[in-house]
Design a protein around this motif. Sequence first.
Motif, short mmCIF file in Angstrom:
data_model
loop_
_atom_site.label_atom_id
_atom_site.label_comp_id
_atom_site.label_asym_id
_atom_site.label_seq_id
_atom_site.Cartn_x
_atom_site.Cartn_y
_atom_site.Cartn_z
N ILE A 173 49.14 -23.68 25.49
CA ILE A 173 49.05 -22.91 26.73
C ILE A 173 49.03 -21.42 26.42
CG2 ILE A 173 50.10 -22.46 28.97
CD1 ILE A 173 51.53 -25.18 28.69
N PRO A 174 47.93 -20.73 26.71
CA PRO A 174 47.91 -19.27 26.53
C PRO A 174 48.94 -18.61 27.43
CG PRO A 174 45.69 -20.14 26.90
CD PRO A 174 46.64 -21.24 27.22
N GLU A 175 49.64 -17.62 26.88
CA GLU A 175 50.59 -16.90 27.71
C GLU A 175 49.84 -15.99 28.69
OE1 GLU A 175 53.67 -15.04 25.48
OE2 GLU A 175 54.40 -16.94 24.66
N PRO A 176 50.46 -15.66 29.83
CA PRO A 176 49.73 -14.94 30.89
C PRO A 176 49.49 -13.46 30.61
CG PRO A 176 52.00 -15.31 31.56
CD PRO A 176 51.81 -16.05 30.27
N ILE A 177 50.14 -12.95 29.58
CA ILE A 177 49.98 -11.53 29.24
C ILE A 177 48.87 -11.37 28.20
CG2 ILE A 177 51.11 -9.47 28.33
CD1 ILE A 177 52.20 -10.41 31.02
N ILE A 178 47.91 -10.49 28.49
CA ILE A 178 46.83 -10.19 27.56
C ILE A 178 46.97 -8.74 27.11
CG2 ILE A 178 44.32 -10.00 27.30
CD1 ILE A 178 44.04 -12.28 29.29
N TYR A 179 46.83 -8.53 25.81
CA TYR A 179 46.99 -7.21 25.21
C TYR A 179 45.63 -6.63 24.82
CZ TYR A 179 51.74 -9.05 24.72
OH TYR A 179 52.96 -9.63 24.96
N ARG A 180 45.57 -5.30 24.80
CA ARG A 180 44.31 -4.64 24.43
C ARG A 180 44.01 -4.81 22.96
NH1 ARG A 180 43.33 0.21 22.20
NH2 ARG A 180 45.47 0.90 22.50
N ASP A 183 48.24 -5.16 18.13
CA ASP A 183 49.57 -4.55 18.09
C ASP A 183 50.31 -4.69 19.42
OD1 ASP A 183 49.32 -3.72 15.41
OD2 ASP A 183 48.12 -2.00 16.05
N GLU A 184 49.69 -5.41 20.36
CA GLU A 184 50.28 -5.76 21.66
C GLU A 184 50.52 -4.53 22.54
OE1 GLU A 184 53.61 -8.46 21.17
OE2 GLU A 184 52.70 -9.34 19.39
N ASN A 185 49.51 -3.67 22.58
CA ASN A 185 49.55 -2.49 23.46
C ASN A 185 48.81 -2.78 24.77
OD1 ASN A 185 50.93 -0.72 21.61
ND2 ASN A 185 49.02 -0.67 20.42
N GLU A 186 49.12 -2.03 25.81
CA GLU A 186 48.44 -2.08 27.11
C GLU A 186 48.32 -3.51 27.65
OE1 GLU A 186 44.82 0.08 27.40
OE2 GLU A 186 45.52 1.73 26.12
N ARG A 187 49.38 -3.97 28.21
CA ARG A 187 49.43 -5.35 28.73
C ARG A 187 48.78 -5.46 30.10
NH1 ARG A 187 55.47 -7.40 28.39
NH2 ARG A 187 55.69 -5.76 29.93
N ILE A 188 48.07 -6.56 30.31
CA ILE A 188 47.55 -6.88 31.63
C ILE A 188 47.80 -8.36 31.91
CG2 ILE A 188 45.75 -5.09 31.60
CD1 ILE A 188 43.74 -7.32 30.94
N ILE A 189 47.74 -8.74 33.18
CA ILE A 189 47.93 -10.14 33.57
C ILE A 189 46.59 -10.87 33.48
CG2 ILE A 189 48.65 -11.69 35.43
CD1 ILE A 189 50.93 -10.14 34.22
N CYS A 190 46.65 -12.13 33.07
CA CYS A 190 45.43 -12.93 32.93
C CYS A 190 44.76 -13.15 34.28
CB CYS A 190 45.74 -14.27 32.26
SG CYS A 190 46.68 -15.42 33.30
N SER A 191 43.52 -13.61 34.23
CA SER A 191 42.73 -13.84 35.44
C SER A 191 43.25 -15.05 36.21
CB SER A 191 41.27 -14.08 35.07
OG SER A 191 41.16 -15.31 34.37
N PRO A 192 42.91 -15.16 37.51
CA PRO A 192 43.28 -16.37 38.28
C PRO A 192 42.72 -17.65 37.65
CG PRO A 192 42.60 -14.61 39.77
CD PRO A 192 42.30 -14.13 38.38
N SER A 193 41.52 -17.58 37.06
CA SER A 193 40.94 -18.77 36.41
C SER A 193 41.80 -19.24 35.26
CB SER A 193 39.52 -18.46 35.91
OG SER A 193 38.64 -18.24 36.98
#
Length: 435
Positions: A173-180, A183-193
């Motif tokens: 299961i991919p975690e819902p946080i996506i990094y740029r 080095d895990e900078n600039e976090r965003i939330i994954c898409s609804p899909s």
Amino acid sequence: MIKKFELRNFKCHEGNNYFLLPGLTIVSGTNNSGKSSLLQSIFLLTQSKTRTYPFLAINDELNLGRFSDVLNKNQPNSETLEFAFAYDKSLLLNFGVEELYVNLIYGNPGNFKELNIPNFDNPVLTGIEFVLTRTDGDTEVINLEIVDKKTKNIVYKIEGESDLGYCKVNGIIPEPIIYRDIDENERIICSPSLDKIRDLLKLVNTDNIKYIKAFRVDNFTEGHKSFDDIGLSGEYTAEVMHKYWDKIVDFTLEDAQEPPTFSRVFDYWVKILLGENYRIRSTSLDKDKFKILIQDTITKYDYSLNQVGFGISQLLPILTLLLTSKREEMILIENPEVHLHPKLQSLFVDLCIFILENNRKIVIETHSEHIINRLRFKIKENPSLLEKINILFFGKSKTSDIVYTDIEISKEGRLSHWPKDFFDQTYKDLLGLID
């Protein structure tokens, strides 16, 4: 749960192999032809875990050895194992999804250049492919690939229509946080899909895909902490029976005015399978200790399992597993015919059809011609079963390659063709008696 399954390079299954699972799937064939490997590979979908890195736990339950033991022998260790599946549409509609295809790719833990993988036994999750079709017909592809670099956490490069960057993976299961970046900078939330995909992947677990081996124990005394896990060898059958006894189960019985309890459905099928003279109960002996008693309803004598025929101890775990199942579950059963009289083998098919009609799926590995013939008879009785049943026959070619055939059945119960070694020994022996 799952309507089709694919596997690649797993044990004797070389290359890509594709199987439809419409409802009740019978897996038959010669010895050492890949039948058990098919059931094992489906169950392995539930064995993806994470301990520092995502891997396939091939030894936690099934004791399959090392990566090299489960990789097809014709493949170099640089090759990958792949398990792919598509969900049933009835399950997807609850998520507003038309189709979802998942391909899990596992590699040799010793093949990485920079990553330090401490455990060399288990295949490492190296990539995932998702193909999601929405109800409006639009399709989205999302790919994940492990990053072979020294980082503080193992991350995967993710590429999709709305998901681009790097993420961690827990099991499959991919975690819902996506990094740029890695080095895990600039976090965003994954898409609804991707979030819907994550919810669907959470269903791929041992609560929804259950497996029971051919070698079932004959002593069910011990208990454990799980409520409905009977164990891969049926070792916790007595405890599960005891705890479920008065609970409502999701089955429909003829003439039932209200939802039935497990005990009512259990007694109903015990009478059909074993006869009117049997009454089976599980009693609590002490904390975490249980005992199954079989009563002769005529003499009123109680017997323990070791005082009755061995076949009952082999049937009870399967019966309990099936009758404690939930809708949309998939149940994998190895050789249910072990130690059962031919009549009981045939009646077991009636139980399977009951389970099928209550929206469960079953995959059975069997060497029983009585199971095959009863299934043909039930199809002749009710041709509407045809769309929910398939028979797979496994064998080997002259070059020892695994070959499998999907044997079609007519509405009259006739087989489309009769492959060599497909339950033909009885016919050959009878011909020998006539000569």
